[in-house]
Design a protein around this motif. Sequence first.
Motif, short mmCIF file in Angstrom:
data_model
loop_
_atom_site.label_atom_id
_atom_site.label_comp_id
_atom_site.label_asym_id
_atom_site.label_seq_id
_atom_site.Cartn_x
_atom_site.Cartn_y
_atom_site.Cartn_z
N LEU A 1 61.85 96.02 13.43
CA LEU A 1 62.60 94.55 13.27
C LEU A 1 61.50 93.48 13.12
CD1 LEU A 1 66.54 94.56 13.85
CD2 LEU A 1 64.49 96.14 12.07
N THR B 1 63.99 87.84 12.16
CA THR B 1 64.46 88.51 10.98
C THR B 1 64.51 87.62 10.02
OG1 THR B 1 66.63 89.29 12.06
CG2 THR B 1 64.85 90.59 12.12
N PRO C 1 65.18 93.34 7.06
CA PRO C 1 65.86 94.65 7.65
C PRO C 1 66.70 95.76 7.18
CG PRO C 1 66.19 93.67 9.25
CD PRO C 1 65.54 92.63 8.08
N ALA D 1 59.91 91.55 10.19
CA ALA D 1 59.93 89.93 10.07
C ALA D 1 58.73 89.42 9.83
CB ALA D 1 60.95 89.28 11.16
#
Length: 324
Positions: free
Chosen positions: A73, A199, A83, A77
Amino acid sequence: MTIDGGEFGVISDLLAPLAADGAFALTDDAALLPELPPGQGWVVTKDAMVAGVHFLPSDPPDMIARKLLRVNLSDLAAMGAVPRGYLLATAWTAETDRDWISRFVDGLARDQARFSVGLFGGDTVSTPGPLTFSLTALGTAARDGLLRRNGALAGDDIYVSGTLGDSALGLRVLRDDLEVEPEHATFLSQRYHLPQPRTTLGPALVGLASAAQDVSDGLLADLGHVARQSGVGAEVHLELLPLSVAAREVLIDHPDLALLPLHGGDDYELVFTASPGRRDSIRAAADASQTPVTRIGRMTGGAGVQALAAGRPLTLKDNGWKHF
Ligand SMILES: [Mg+2]
């Protein structure tokens, strides 16, 4: 793998509840990805983790699972992508029992809820060892809005999210290479086990950052990729690097580790660049995503990354992270 019910039991009992929309509860050979609005595209990345190389075989299974998902993830990012889901391949060894897998799955379930992602599919195999995982993360972003490594200009500010060096210190604590106060030991080893992928910050930087990358191999090494891809140099100041309270206190007691925040690995923070005219917007994006962001230097007309301490150039032999 010596597990009651074998591979199919593990899939139907443990993994099926993780299935994303479009994955048919993992009953079929493949999944159908959701349709995206016009102008949006899928962004994919893969990271593998091997026992003894990327995690300690004694690490708790739920932590291994969460780290596996989170490092991926983090790559999404870094591209400014949101995501959406993941594919997972697991290679269990003879020692992997159902309880171990169940705790591994619990870790995935917890982070699926936290990051709003689901499992699209994968494969489960056996291996003589070591325990190995491979995860492919899927995210979405505007096709013309991706953050890349190659857009930094000379004169751009350099920022980093969160704090640096915690994870590298935590690994030393976990390997009994470093003795620290118990509360620092807990914090630092947790930072090693459980990175915080940025994220929310990543997508908030689209249109603001000129280049971005996540810090997995150490700040100097990863900022080096941005400098090289952008055809410019970078200058960072040791005293500007954001440190946690724990890291700050440990480094006072261990001056030999003072440069670790520059080259220690596994931070999974974002390092990114932006024009000085964007400072207010960067601050607003950091606040909106509730992510601390610190300005640590600037891009230059030169080449490579130069670290400075009290204005004087540092020379580092250990310019990057070697996995143990
Ligand atoms: Mg990366």
